[in-house]
Scaffold this motif. Structure first.
Motif, mmCIF file in Angstrom:
data_model
loop_
_atom_site.group_PDB
_atom_site.id
_atom_site.type_symbol
_atom_site.label_atom_id
_atom_site.label_comp_id
_atom_site.label_asym_id
_atom_site.label_seq_id
_atom_site.Cartn_x
_atom_site.Cartn_y
_atom_site.Cartn_z
ATOM 1 N N TYR A 1 0.801 -1.318 -0.054
ATOM 2 C CA TYR A 1 0.014 0.141 0.035
ATOM 3 C C TYR A 1 0.811 1.258 0.136
ATOM 4 N N SER B 1 -1.725 -1.226 -4.099
ATOM 5 C CA SER B 1 -2.741 -0.289 -3.908
ATOM 6 C C SER B 1 -2.137 0.986 -3.408
ATOM 7 N N VAL C 1 -3.234 4.727 -1.309
ATOM 8 C CA VAL C 1 -4.148 5.429 -0.088
ATOM 9 C C VAL C 1 -4.026 7.070 -0.448
ATOM 10 N N TYR D 1 -9.874 11.885 -0.238
ATOM 11 C CA TYR D 1 -10.854 11.786 -1.303
ATOM 12 C C TYR D 1 -11.136 13.240 -1.558
ATOM 13 N N VAL E 1 -16.287 1.363 0.851
ATOM 14 C CA VAL E 1 -15.565 0.300 1.511
ATOM 15 C C VAL E 1 -15.847 -0.060 2.937
ATOM 16 N N SER F 1 -13.851 4.919 0.532
ATOM 17 C CA SER F 1 -14.264 4.345 -0.705
ATOM 18 C C SER F 1 -13.101 4.041 -1.567
ATOM 19 N N ARG F 2 -13.523 3.145 -2.696
ATOM 20 C CA ARG F 2 -12.427 2.620 -3.613
ATOM 21 C C ARG F 2 -12.734 2.988 -4.978
ATOM 22 N N GLU G 1 -11.027 2.040 -8.833
ATOM 23 C CA GLU G 1 -10.116 1.493 -9.852
ATOM 24 C C GLU G 1 -9.558 2.181 -10.700
ATOM 25 N N PRO H 1 -6.012 -0.349 -7.493
ATOM 26 C CA PRO H 1 -6.944 0.130 -6.663
ATOM 27 C C PRO H 1 -6.485 1.478 -5.733
ATOM 28 N N TYR I 1 -7.739 3.688 -2.933
ATOM 29 C CA TYR I 1 -8.479 3.876 -1.356
ATOM 30 C C TYR I 1 -8.721 5.187 -1.041
ATOM 31 N N GLN J 1 -7.241 -2.912 7.272
ATOM 32 C CA GLN J 1 -6.987 -3.949 6.186
ATOM 33 C C GLN J 1 -6.099 -4.952 6.565
ATOM 34 N N ASP K 1 -10.244 -8.423 0.097
ATOM 35 C CA ASP K 1 -8.816 -7.856 -0.260
ATOM 36 C C ASP K 1 -8.132 -7.271 0.913
#
Length: 680
Positions: A99, A133, A135, A138, A150, A173-174, A176, A185, A187, A237, A246
């Motif tokens: 991540y 992934s 992070v 948002y 998520v 939220s996620r 892609e 992905p 996040y 996670q 995941d």
């Protein structure tokens, strides 16, 4: 801090008169109506006023300008830097879950950090060895029908006069994100849900606003909210109890000082249920601004679960907590984005502001064998001049014939062929068809800009020099006036495209007034988005006079478009820029005509004109001289352009034989996970 029971009210025993407005209400005109709930209401109101006053005073103090940090200058022991062994076989377990945490990525990229992170995550995902992934905050401008919910989580924040922890809920939220058809992905850590002022977090109209905070939410609060929320999500996670398909985090890669504090939350978590903490890699992308990044102690305490934690004291200086040294110590592996500069840091060959705040941590990590430099790679991506949509729109994308030539050399050439010490020649089979030459595409770009009144007619037959970057002192803008004198003397056109920063914008614009025939300035984002790629395609040289540079992405982008670099060559620039020899040999390039064009064999390796302040004029004169020489022979000109582009394309993230920065990082991930396992 005062507690609630410090507030009380004395109730009068004898009736007395009140103003008419109060008498009308009836409450105060009849003392028999006073009951315990009336007293409670008044007490609560007074308490609320006191807390509001406290918050206002605290905010005013936090927003006040802080005094400069004073640190004692020290001498450091001589420690030899040991680079990463890139020949060691890679044994990272397949599908290791990584991540990355950053403030910029993909569509939310303001500058080099976002471009680099987008490139490295894509390259890592393409290896098939790791599950990558990202992070990210948002940001409000991120809009997509494919963003999905998520999880709901919460973090504690201390509020009010009592500074008692209050639960602040937020949503993850996620999205892609596709890069070259490679799914990543992402996040998205959302703002607080119905909890002021953190519900204002990450409001931004576009990528240029991502580092600003709206009125009512201090910048440091926004930063600290994100790192604590991101850490909470990562631990969610990583927890075996998360229940998500995941779930699972093997390693967290933190980018930049504003995210460094996440290392503390991952290693000093307060929730004992989280037993599967991840390994941590922390990357410094800059050795100036990042080292200065700090948070005031009151702001830090606002987010702490345990305000008596002594683990942070060594990183506190004059009322501020400095994040970079904290993350270096907490991480299993720490890296810097330049191999050469990492060595200079360790061996005390580099002097810089706030050095003494971070050197102990760097040297400790070096002695442990866990501090390394990994020079950034380059991913042409959407900027690729062969496929760029803005260039193809007007049919002056670079020719496919040249792309095939470059691909052959990138995959077939000797690894040391581009080294300044190499005597291995580079051979090009060039076409006699002008449409197959990059020089033709560059000329067409110039003609188009002339037609749009963005260049002058005479620019078709004289060199165009391009500067791209922020207008700030450490980018070398103080030398611009002198450089403009030489550009005018040698009849060169200097195009300046950038964003305002700490160097006065009016001083930059004054250059255009002073040298109207030789300087053009563009300083808005709109101009940059509309015109920059065309100027890149047309430019004969790029100007990078930086005083400090961790990597030098702008220089690489210049090479990518076939333009040599006039530069100081400082910092990370020195890892890929090769200076033009002061004495040129006549047989550096030979041209042998063929039925379809010519075979050009080049022994020249240089891609830059490196200058010191005293040699700026000489470097500009050399660049002008070479331009005049190339103008007389299209094959010599094409060889020079292709050599520049080959230098850029050879700096890819992934290279043959599991080499290149992407595999360097995977080796470091293996080291970090092993170190983490040994400690847990």
């Amino acid at each position: 801090m005062a507690s609630d029971d410090h507030f009380s009210i004395a109730v009068p025993r004898q009736p007395f008169s009140y103003p008419p407005a109060f008498q009308h209400a009836g409450l105060f005109t009849n003392p028999r109506k006073w009951s315990w709930w009336h007293l409670l209401t008044v007490a609560i109101a007074l308490l609320a006023l006191a807390e509001a006053f406290f918050v206002l005073i605290a905010n005013a103090r936090l927003q006040a300008k802080l005094s400069p940090i004073r640190v004692d200058l020290r001498e450091y022991p001589s420690i030899q830097y040991h680079p990463l062994d890139t020949k060691k076989p890679l044994n990272l377990p397949k599908n290791t879950r990584v991540y990355h945490v950053a403030k910029e990525f993909g569509p939310a990229s303001m500058g080099g950090m976002g471009m680099i992170l987008t490139a490295i995550t894509t390259a890592q995902q393409q290896t098939g060895l790791v599950q990558v992934s990202v992070v990210l905050p948002y940001y409000s401008f991120l809009k997509s029908d494919h963003i999905e919910f998520v999880v709901n989580l919460a973090v504690d924040v201390r509020e009010g006069w009592s500074q008692r922890p209050v639960s602040v809920p937020f949503q993850v939220s996620r999205l892609e994100f596709l890069v070259d058809n490679v799914p990543i992905p992402v996040y998205l850590i959302g703002p607080a849900q119905r909890h002021s002022p953190f519900d204002l977090a990450f409001q931004a109209s576009d990528a240029l606003q991502i580092y600003y905070s709206p009125k009512g939410l201090p910048q440091e609060w926004k930063d600290l909210y994100f790192v604590k929320a991101a850490a909470a999500f990562l631990l969610h996670q990583a927890s075996a109890k998360s229940g998500e398909t995941d779930s699972g985090v093997d390693l967290v890669h933190l980018h930049g000082a504003t995210n460094a504090y996440i290392a503390y939350w991952l290693t000093h978590r307060s929730n004992p249920r989280h037993t599967r903490s991840p390994a941590i890699v922390y990357t410094l992308h800059d050795y100036l601004d990042e080292l200065e990044y700090s948070n005031t102690i009151p702001n830090v305490h606002k987010f702490l679960d345990n305000t008596n934690d002594t683990n942070l004291q060594r990183y506190m200086h004059q009322g501020r907590l400095f994040m970079s040294s904290l993350a270096i110590d907490q991480a299993n592996v720490a890296t810097f984005v330049s191999r050469a500069m990492a060595q200079d840091l360790v061996e005390d060959k580099l002097d810089f502001h706030y050095k003494d705040l971070v050197m102990d941590s760097i040297l400790r990590k070096t002695e442990q064998g866990r501090f390394f430099g990994v020079t950034n790679g380059v991913d042409p991506g959407l900027l690729n001049p062969f496929i760029n949509s803005q260039l193809t729109l007007y049919n002056f994308q670079y020719p496919a014939f040249a792309r095939r030539l470059l691909d052959q050399h990138v995959f077939q050439q000797h690894p040391d062929a581009l080294s300044s010490e190499s005597d291995i020649p580079i051979s090009w089979s060039l076409s006699s068809n002008a449409e197959d030459l990059v020089s033709t595409a560059k000329k067409r770009a110039k003609e188009w800009l002339i037609g749009k009144d963005m260049l002058k007619e005479q620019d078709l037959d004289r060199p165009v020099v391009l500067y791209v970057g922020r207008f700030q002192y450490n980018k070398g803008l103080e030398i611009f006036d002198e450089a403009c004198q030489y550009f005018a003397r040698f009849n060169m056109m200097f195009v300046i495209i950038g964003q305002p920063n700490n160097y006065p914008l009016q001083w930059v614009k004054a250059l255009e007034d002073r040298y109207p025939k030789h300087v053009k300035v563009m300083s808005t984002l709109e101009e940059q988005l509309e015109w920059l790629v065309y100027y890149r395609a047309a430019a004969d040289f790029v100007f990078v006079p930086s005083l400090t540079e961790s990597f030098g992405l702008v220089a690489v982008e210049g090479l990518l478009f076939g333009a040599p670099v006039i530069s100081t060559g400082v910092g990370g620039l020195g890892e890929f820029l090769i200076d033009r020899p002061s004495q040129r040999s006549a047989d550096l390039v030979t041209v042998q005509p063929t039925a379809s064009g010519a075979t050009v064999v080049g022994h020249a390796k240089y891609n830059a004109y490196i200058f010191q302040p005293s040699t700026l004029e000489a470097s500009i004169a050399d660049a002008h001289q070479d331009y005049q020489r190339y103008r007389g022979d299209c094959y010599l000109h094409e060889e020079s352009i292709l050599r520049m582009m080959l230098n850029a394309f050879s700096l890819g993230w992934s290279r043959s034989g599991q080499q290149g920065p992407v595999y360097d990082y995977l080796r470091l991930y293996e080291l970090a996970i092993s170190d983490h396992a040994s400690k847990t």
